[in-house]
Design a protein around this motif. Structure first.
Motif, PDB file in Angstrom:
ATOM      1  N   GLU A   1       0.815  -1.208   0.000  1.00 20.58           N
ATOM      2  CA  GLU A   1       0.000   0.000   0.000  1.00 20.58           C
ATOM      3  C   GLU A   1       0.854   1.265   0.000  1.00 20.58           C
ATOM      4  N   ASN A   2       2.144   1.146   0.279  1.00 15.17           N
ATOM      5  CA  ASN A   2       3.009   2.307   0.404  1.00 15.17           C
ATOM      6  C   ASN A   2       3.984   2.423  -0.759  1.00 15.17           C
ATOM      7  N   ILE A   3       3.545   2.041  -1.930  1.00 12.33           N
ATOM      8  CA  ILE A   3       4.403   2.099  -3.103  1.00 12.33           C
ATOM      9  C   ILE A   3       4.709   3.567  -3.417  1.00 12.33           C
ATOM     10  N   GLU A   4       5.986   3.849  -3.670  1.00  9.56           N
ATOM     11  CA  GLU A   4       6.409   5.222  -3.973  1.00  9.56           C
ATOM     12  C   GLU A   4       6.145   5.548  -5.440  1.00  9.56           C
ATOM     13  N   ASP A   5       6.375   6.786  -5.803  1.00  9.47           N
ATOM     14  CA  ASP A   5       6.265   7.250  -7.180  1.00  9.47           C
ATOM     15  C   ASP A   5       4.887   6.965  -7.768  1.00  9.47           C
ATOM     16  N   LYS A   6       3.865   7.436  -7.114  1.00  5.69           N
ATOM     17  CA  LYS A   6       2.503   7.196  -7.577  1.00  5.69           C
ATOM     18  C   LYS A   6       2.232   8.000  -8.835  1.00  5.69           C
ATOM     19  N   PRO A   7       1.929   7.329  -9.945  1.00  2.00           N
ATOM     20  CA  PRO A   7       1.718   8.050 -11.199  1.00  2.00           C
ATOM     21  C   PRO A   7       0.399   8.817 -11.206  1.00  2.00           C
ATOM     22  N   ALA A   8       0.384   9.877 -11.965  1.00  2.00           N
ATOM     23  CA  ALA A   8      -0.831  10.686 -12.106  1.00  2.00           C
ATOM     24  C   ALA A   8      -1.602  10.238 -13.342  1.00  2.00           C
ATOM     25  N   ASN A   9      -2.812  10.727 -13.469  1.00  2.00           N
ATOM     26  CA  ASN A   9      -3.646  10.493 -14.653  1.00  2.00           C
ATOM     27  C   ASN A   9      -3.953   9.022 -14.902  1.00  2.00           C
ATOM     28  N   LEU A  10      -4.139   8.268 -13.854  1.00  2.00           N
ATOM     29  CA  LEU A  10      -4.513   6.867 -14.018  1.00  2.00           C
ATOM     30  C   LEU A  10      -6.014   6.764 -14.248  1.00  2.00           C
ATOM     31  N   ASP A  11      -6.398   5.728 -14.985  1.00  2.00           N
ATOM     32  CA  ASP A  11      -7.807   5.450 -15.203  1.00  2.00           C
ATOM     33  C   ASP A  11      -8.357   4.759 -13.952  1.00  2.00           C
ATOM     34  N   ILE A  12      -9.430   5.315 -13.390  1.00  2.00           N
ATOM     35  CA  ILE A  12     -10.115   4.724 -12.231  1.00  2.00           C
ATOM     36  C   ILE A  12     -11.602   4.731 -12.569  1.00  2.00           C
ATOM     37  N   PRO A  13     -12.079   3.679 -13.245  1.00  2.00           N
ATOM     38  CA  PRO A  13     -13.489   3.660 -13.676  1.00  2.00           C
ATOM     39  C   PRO A  13     -14.469   3.830 -12.509  1.00  2.00           C
ATOM     40  N   GLU A  14     -15.432   4.722 -12.719  1.00  2.64           N
ATOM     41  CA  GLU A  14     -16.405   5.071 -11.682  1.00  2.64           C
ATOM     42  C   GLU A  14     -17.299   3.898 -11.266  1.00  2.64           C
ATOM     43  N   GLN A  15     -17.605   2.991 -12.206  1.00  3.58           N
ATOM     44  CA  GLN A  15     -18.578   1.930 -11.918  1.00  3.58           C
ATOM     45  C   GLN A  15     -17.998   0.795 -11.074  1.00  3.58           C
ATOM     46  N   LEU A  16     -16.685   0.805 -10.869  1.00  2.00           N
ATOM     47  CA  LEU A  16     -16.039  -0.269 -10.122  1.00  2.00           C
ATOM     48  C   LEU A  16     -15.869   0.105  -8.657  1.00  2.00           C
ATOM     49  N   GLN A  17     -15.630  -0.921  -7.843  1.00  4.24           N
ATOM     50  CA  GLN A  17     -15.283  -0.730  -6.441  1.00  4.24           C
ATOM     51  C   GLN A  17     -13.850  -1.240  -6.266  1.00  4.24           C
ATOM     52  N   TYR A  18     -13.160  -0.730  -5.246  1.00  5.42           N
ATOM     53  CA  TYR A  18     -11.730  -0.992  -5.110  1.00  5.42           C
ATOM     54  C   TYR A  18     -11.364  -1.404  -3.700  1.00  5.42           C
ATOM     55  N   SER A  19     -10.287  -2.206  -3.599  1.00  3.53           N
ATOM     56  CA  SER A  19      -9.757  -2.563  -2.289  1.00  3.53           C
ATOM     57  C   SER A  19      -8.489  -1.752  -2.032  1.00  3.53           C
ATOM     58  N   THR A  20      -8.075  -1.697  -0.782  1.00  7.96           N
ATOM     59  CA  THR A  20      -6.829  -1.010  -0.449  1.00  7.96           C
ATOM     60  C   THR A  20      -5.617  -1.774  -0.969  1.00  7.96           C
ATOM     61  N   GLU A  21      -5.815  -3.018  -1.403  1.00  9.47           N
ATOM     62  CA  GLU A  21      -4.739  -3.825  -1.993  1.00  9.47           C
ATOM     63  C   GLU A  21      -4.705  -3.698  -3.513  1.00  9.47           C
ATOM     64  N   HIS A  22      -5.406  -2.702  -4.067  1.00  4.11           N
ATOM     65  CA  HIS A  22      -5.359  -2.370  -5.496  1.00  4.11           C
ATOM     66  C   HIS A  22      -6.020  -3.427  -6.384  1.00  4.11           C
ATOM     67  N   VAL A  23      -7.124  -3.962  -5.893  1.00  6.67           N
ATOM     68  CA  VAL A  23      -7.933  -4.921  -6.653  1.00  6.67           C
ATOM     69  C   VAL A  23      -9.279  -4.259  -6.919  1.00  6.67           C
ATOM     70  N   TRP A  24      -9.783  -4.412  -8.166  1.00  7.06           N
ATOM     71  CA  TRP A  24     -11.095  -3.863  -8.488  1.00  7.06           C
ATOM     72  C   TRP A  24     -12.132  -4.985  -8.571  1.00  7.06           C
ATOM     73  N   VAL A  25     -13.391  -4.602  -8.292  1.00  4.07           N
ATOM     74  CA  VAL A  25     -14.516  -5.533  -8.348  1.00  4.07           C
ATOM     75  C   VAL A  25     -15.641  -4.853  -9.124  1.00  4.07           C
ATOM     76  N   ASP A  26     -16.187  -5.579 -10.108  1.00  2.00           N
ATOM     77  CA  ASP A  26     -17.370  -5.109 -10.831  1.00  2.00           C
ATOM     78  C   ASP A  26     -18.506  -6.061 -10.496  1.00  2.00           C
ATOM     79  N   ASP A  27     -19.328  -5.654  -9.519  1.00  2.00           N
ATOM     80  CA  ASP A  27     -20.444  -6.509  -9.110  1.00  2.00           C
ATOM     81  C   ASP A  27     -21.742  -6.116  -9.804  1.00  2.00           C
ATOM     82  N   SER A  28     -21.642  -5.303 -10.871  1.00  2.00           N
ATOM     83  CA  SER A  28     -22.829  -4.965 -11.654  1.00  2.00           C
ATOM     84  C   SER A  28     -23.177  -6.081 -12.632  1.00  2.00           C
ATOM     85  N   VAL A  29     -22.279  -7.049 -12.776  1.00  2.00           N
ATOM     86  CA  VAL A  29     -22.504  -8.217 -13.622  1.00  2.00           C
ATOM     87  C   VAL A  29     -22.438  -9.462 -12.741  1.00  2.00           C
ATOM     88  N   SER A  30     -23.011 -10.543 -13.230  1.00  2.00           N
ATOM     89  CA  SER A  30     -22.964 -11.792 -12.484  1.00  2.00           C
ATOM     90  C   SER A  30     -22.508 -12.913 -13.415  1.00  2.00           C
TER      91      SER A  30
END
Length: 134
Positions: free
Chosen positions: A3-32
């Protein structure tokens, strides 16, 4: 993932419809079944992925389990699953060519499809995740 990775890049894509964990994993629960993958931020920090160790379909997973091993030119990192459920599909294309995760983490680079349990996972919104990695 760290969680403490240095040099965090700017302008990353972070899709609004997804949910995220603090371990940098995304979840799309709008589909099954729900789609799960690593964020663009995590993919950019790991470097080029060279190997992906996927679980078997039908595997029962609890939130917090390390279920996938991601090996890059820089390190070997576990994917910590932020949700509980059963693995229904794994992305064999990504296993055959892990660079798809680096190149398209929110599209063809998905890692798992899971049938989620009914519990409410503790996940971040796109805005919360964006604030965390800044």
């Amino acid at each position: 993932m760290d969680e403490n990775i240095e040099d965090k890049p700017a302008n990353l894509d972070i899709p609004e419809q997804l949910q995220y964990s603090t371990e940098h994993v995304w979840v799309d629960d709008s589909v099954s079944p729900a789609l799960i993958g690593v964020t663009e931020y995590a993919a950019s920090q790991m470097g080029e992925l060279v190997f992906l160790d996927l679980p078997e379909t039908g595997t029962r997973v609890e939130a917090g389990d390390e279920i996938v091993e991601l090996e890059s030119s820089k390190a070997v990192e576990p994917l910590v699953c932020p949700v509980a459920g059963t693995v229904r599909y794994v992305n064999r294309d990504a296993a055959d060519d892990p660079s798809v995760i680096t190149n398209d983490p929110y599209g063809e680079g998905w890692i798992l499809k899971m049938e989620l349990d009914d519990d409410e996972p503790q996940l971040l919104s796109a805005d919360e995740y964006g604030a965390m990695i800044k």
